[in-house]
Design a protein around this motif. Structure first.
Motif, PDB file in Angstrom:
ATOM      1  N   GLY A 497      47.918  35.535  47.153  1.00 41.02           N
ATOM      2  CA  GLY A 497      47.250  36.193  46.039  1.00 41.02           C
ATOM      3  C   GLY A 497      45.757  36.364  46.186  1.00 41.02           C
ATOM      4  O   GLY A 497      45.145  37.127  45.431  1.00 41.02           O
ATOM      5  N   TYR A 498      45.131  35.674  47.135  1.00 42.20           N
ATOM      6  CA  TYR A 498      43.678  35.721  47.252  1.00 42.20           C
ATOM      7  C   TYR A 498      43.243  36.795  48.243  1.00 42.20           C
ATOM      8  O   TYR A 498      43.998  37.173  49.155  1.00 42.20           O
ATOM      9  CB  TYR A 498      43.137  34.364  47.699  1.00 42.20           C
ATOM     10  N   SER A 499      42.001  37.251  48.104  1.00 38.77           N
ATOM     11  CA  SER A 499      41.479  38.273  49.014  1.00 38.77           C
ATOM     12  C   SER A 499      41.413  37.745  50.445  1.00 38.77           C
ATOM     13  O   SER A 499      41.542  38.522  51.400  1.00 38.77           O
ATOM     14  CB  SER A 499      40.097  38.731  48.548  1.00 38.77           C
ATOM     15  N   ARG A 500      41.222  36.445  50.605  1.00 42.41           N
ATOM     16  CA  ARG A 500      41.171  35.891  51.965  1.00 42.41           C
ATOM     17  C   ARG A 500      42.521  36.013  52.674  1.00 42.41           C
ATOM     18  O   ARG A 500      42.573  36.058  53.899  1.00 42.41           O
ATOM     19  CB  ARG A 500      40.695  34.444  51.943  1.00 42.41           C
ATOM     20  N   LEU A 594      48.985  44.390  37.390  1.00 37.71           N
ATOM     21  CA  LEU A 594      47.565  44.033  37.332  1.00 37.71           C
ATOM     22  C   LEU A 594      47.113  43.392  38.641  1.00 37.71           C
ATOM     23  O   LEU A 594      47.768  42.472  39.154  1.00 37.71           O
ATOM     24  CB  LEU A 594      47.315  43.052  36.186  1.00 37.71           C
ATOM     25  N   PRO A 595      46.000  43.845  39.214  1.00 36.55           N
ATOM     26  CA  PRO A 595      45.483  43.200  40.421  1.00 36.55           C
ATOM     27  C   PRO A 595      45.059  41.765  40.135  1.00 36.55           C
ATOM     28  O   PRO A 595      44.731  41.414  38.993  1.00 36.55           O
ATOM     29  CB  PRO A 595      44.264  44.060  40.791  1.00 36.55           C
ATOM     30  N   LYS A 596      45.050  40.942  41.167  1.00 36.65           N
ATOM     31  CA  LYS A 596      44.579  39.570  41.046  1.00 36.65           C
ATOM     32  C   LYS A 596      43.102  39.566  40.657  1.00 36.65           C
ATOM     33  O   LYS A 596      42.286  40.286  41.229  1.00 36.65           O
ATOM     34  CB  LYS A 596      44.768  38.834  42.380  1.00 36.65           C
ATOM     35  N   ARG A 597      42.765  38.754  39.662  1.00 35.80           N
ATOM     36  CA  ARG A 597      41.367  38.587  39.266  1.00 35.80           C
ATOM     37  C   ARG A 597      41.127  37.103  39.041  1.00 35.80           C
ATOM     38  O   ARG A 597      41.780  36.474  38.212  1.00 35.80           O
ATOM     39  CB  ARG A 597      41.040  39.374  38.005  1.00 35.80           C
ATOM     40  N   ALA A 598      40.209  36.538  39.798  1.00 37.01           N
ATOM     41  CA  ALA A 598      39.935  35.112  39.706  1.00 37.01           C
ATOM     42  C   ALA A 598      39.423  34.747  38.320  1.00 37.01           C
ATOM     43  O   ALA A 598      38.733  35.537  37.663  1.00 37.01           O
ATOM     44  CB  ALA A 598      38.914  34.697  40.762  1.00 37.01           C
ATOM     45  N   MET A 599      39.744  33.521  37.862  1.00 37.36           N
ATOM     46  CA  MET A 599      39.395  33.088  36.516  1.00 37.36           C
ATOM     47  C   MET A 599      37.890  33.150  36.261  1.00 37.36           C
ATOM     48  O   MET A 599      37.444  33.504  35.168  1.00 37.36           O
ATOM     49  CB  MET A 599      39.907  31.675  36.283  1.00 37.36           C
ATOM     50  N   GLN A 600      37.097  32.827  37.283  1.00 41.89           N
ATOM     51  CA  GLN A 600      35.651  32.797  37.073  1.00 41.89           C
ATOM     52  C   GLN A 600      35.086  34.186  36.814  1.00 41.89           C
ATOM     53  O   GLN A 600      34.075  34.340  36.133  1.00 41.89           O
ATOM     54  CB  GLN A 600      34.942  32.129  38.261  1.00 41.89           C
TER      55      GLN A 600
END
Length: 638
Positions: A497-500, A594-600
């Motif tokens: 799920g992360y961009s990395r 919905l694209p992944k969006r980090a909580m911060q």
């Protein structure tokens, strides 16, 4: 859930029969329903045990537990599978009963290998002067240690002390296995030797080849007079999850297909993937195993069934027992939808949605005291149009607020009979800075990066649950009383799920992506879970992680990577593909895309105070120093 602590001294002059006041306060906040202390004295050492219980299951059982032979047990965990615990029984007592019947080290390891669920524990065996302690395989429950006075004393605790001279000494006990210390032997030496019983993959018969490296890594973070060694018998715990399937497709073209001949479906729609029989079957299996995990985490809670009929509460007065950390993204939406299957239909579910705002846009100072107690909650003026977009609109600019409101509508459409409480939690810069200094930074430590600050603060305010309920024409203050907080952590780590993950795939293909996912699971205890347990537990609430249920992880580990994610597809489709397909099957069509969006970023806490920070930088706002006033002054000027 509990706050557990053990303080050990090998010299009388360094032993205190009372915990530091701030440490005791921190433990009581985690376990407000029961608390007591117990001392074990010996000619060679003295131990102070302290246990504080959040009652969630069976009969309220005070800790620490004492055995007939002088044994002492502290348990901060939940037994969901592996060891039989009936609905009316308390798992702390059951675990102690089993431990008391263990004849040797092998029996103890077999017991903890069988337990499925989050745990940390401290167990004193009086007969052989052994102190056992550790955390579960994923490290879902916090446990810290610190060593002082050149090895003449040490402590174990769910949470650390606020005192500046001690705070920086606390470090997380690695989730590498179970540790044992021979107290009698240590009292006669000038060094502390910890014996490690590491986790061993079910696919391997011997001690892992990397065990020596693991010992070196653990020892490197400890003072020079403390070392970690393999146990003499080379015994291990069995890893509770299946090994990761690192199979690669026979040809590069097979990966983007996700089982559908001819490449990606026309238009890249998720519905097209579900026309393939195998894909649909795998998605159904994920829904079933994840639903079971959620079920185990929302049942067996104290509810209103025991009230007499005359005391039955109205819908508005009935309190939610379960809350979800809720952004409206696919992870939290799926968890909420599955909770709806198992939480009693007449019981609300709280959806905790947090947003931050800069000082110049926040609540006026005249109302800040009220906001600090209950969360900022502004009622629209009488001139507001009934049914208009509800709530204080200055907070609506946070991306997670918009997706949270959209997610609420989707859940209401899927399950209209359920009372869904969208708790809008609004945090001003002033309140953030005040409560970070007073509480949050002490809980986040020993984690110390800018990312830890952002996530730790956002999760602390969300779990507190102090905000407002918004409905057309009605906004009212609300504070969630749910003791169980479900969180979607673990989905991104396992499902790319992360961009990395996308960056690794683009440079090293599916093999590199498999390696990245394996690394994510291996480090999740030190990066996330201990911190989040301390932050959520500070409100007398328990974090539960359905995506890290042992059966869920084993199922996902069994699948080849291309059935879980397809990073040749764009954001909002390819990452966490299997979970998006599950959302579609559950009727959550909008949130599935919905694209992944980090909580911060979704909550807008990132870059709120400093624009030039990197997530991996050490965060000065989290530091606890003796120059407290100087730190506050510098932060205020920033």
């Amino acid at each position: 859930m509990c706050g557990i602590c053990c303080s050990v001294s090998f010299s009388v002059e360094h032993f205190s029969r009372d915990l530091q006041e701030d440490l005791l306060c921190n433990l009581k906040r985690r376990g407000p329903d029961s608390g007591r202390q117990l001392v074990r004295s010996n000619a060679n050492y003295q131990c102070l045990f302290s246990g504080h219980v959040l009652h969630l299951r069976g009969v309220l059982t005070a800790q620490p537990l004492e055995g007939e032979r002088g044994d002492v047990f502290l348990w901060n965990g939940e037994v969901f599978r592996g060891v039989q615990v009936e609905a009316e029984e308390n798992d702390t007592q059951i675990m102690f009963n089993y431990l008391s019947s263990c004849q040797n080290e092998s029996d103890i390891l077999s017991l903890f290998s069988d337990v499925q669920g989050p745990w940390s524990f401290i167990y004193y065996q009086a007969s052989n002067h052994h102190l056992w302690f550790g955390r579960d395989f994923f490290g879902r429950r916090s446990l810290l240690w610190h060593f002082s006075n050149s090895g003449r004393s040490f402590g174990l605790s769910s949470v650390g002390s606020h005192t500046s001279e001690v705070a920086n000494q606390w470090r997380e006990v690695p989730a590498s296995g179970i540790f044992r210390i021979d107290l009698k032997s240590t009292s006669m030496c000038k060094s502390v030797v910890l014996k490690l019983y590491p986790w061993r993959s079910v696919a391997k018969e011997q001690v892992p080849e990397g065990c020596d490296d693991r010992l070196t890594q653990v020892s490197a973070s400890l003072p020079p007079f403390v070392s970690v060694a393999a146990n003499e018998a080379r015994l291990c715990l069995r890893e509770p999850v299946a090994p990761l399937n690192v199979t690669l497709p026979p040809a590069p073209a097979a990966a983007p297909c996700a089982g559908i001949p001819g490449g990606p479906p026309a238009g890249g729609t998720l519905r097209a993937f579900l026309t393939d029989g195998h894909t649909k079957e795998v998605v159904g299996q994920l829904i079933a195993v994840l639903s079971s995990a959620v079920r185990r985490r929302v049942l067996c809670l104290p509810r209103d069934e025991d009230l007499p009929p005359s005391a039955v509460l109205g819908a508005r007065d009935r309190k939610a027992k379960v809350a979800v950390l809720f952004s409206g993204g696919v992870d939290s939406m799926v968890i909420a939808a599955l909770a709806d299957r198992h939480v009693p239909s007449d019981e609300p579910i709280d959806l905790l949605n947090v947003a931050f705002m800069t000082e110049e846009k926040a609540t006026p100072a005249s109302s800040s005291n009220k906001g600090r107690r209950q969360g900022n909650c502004e009622t629209p003026s009488a001139a507001s149009t009934p049914g208009a977009a509800a709530g204080p609109e200055k907070w609506a600019g946070a991306p997670d607020r918009a997706t949270g409101r959209a997610g609420l509508k989707e859940l209401q459409a899927a399950s209209p009979a359920r009372a869904w409480n969208l708790v809008e939690i609004n945090v001003s810069l002033e309140e953030l800075q005040e409560l970070r200094r007073a509480r949050i930074r002490h809980l986040v430590q020993p984690s110390d990066t800018v990312l830890d600050d952002s996530i730790g603060c956002a999760v602390w305010f969300a779990a507190r649950g102090a905000g407002c309920l918004v409905a057309p024409g009605d906004v009212r203050p609300y504070r969630s009383q749910a003791k169980v907080v479900l969180t979607g952590i673990g989905a991104d780590e396992q499902l790319a799920g992360y961009s990395r993950h996308r960056a690794r795939f683009q440079t090293h293909g599916l093999e590199g992506l498999n390696q990245e996912i394996a690394m994510e699971l291996a480090r999740i205890s030190s990066r996330n879970l201990g911190r989040d347990d301390r932050v959520i537990g500070d409100h007398g609430k328990e974090a539960r992680f359905p995506f890290l249920d042992e059966n869920v992880v084993s199922f996902l580990n069994s699948l080849p990577i291309w059935e879980k994610a397809n990073l040749t597809l764009p954001r909002g489709t390819g990452e966490k593909l299997i979970l998006r397909l599950a959302a579609m099957e559950l009727g959550l069509t909008a949130s599935a895309l919905l694209p992944k969006r980090a909580m911060q970023f979704g909550s807008r806490i990132a870059k709120l105070e400093k624009r030039n920070e990197k997530a991996s930088d050490t965060c000065g706002r989290l530091q606890v120093t003796s120059l407290e006033n100087l730190s506050v002054e510098k932060e205020t000027k920033t």
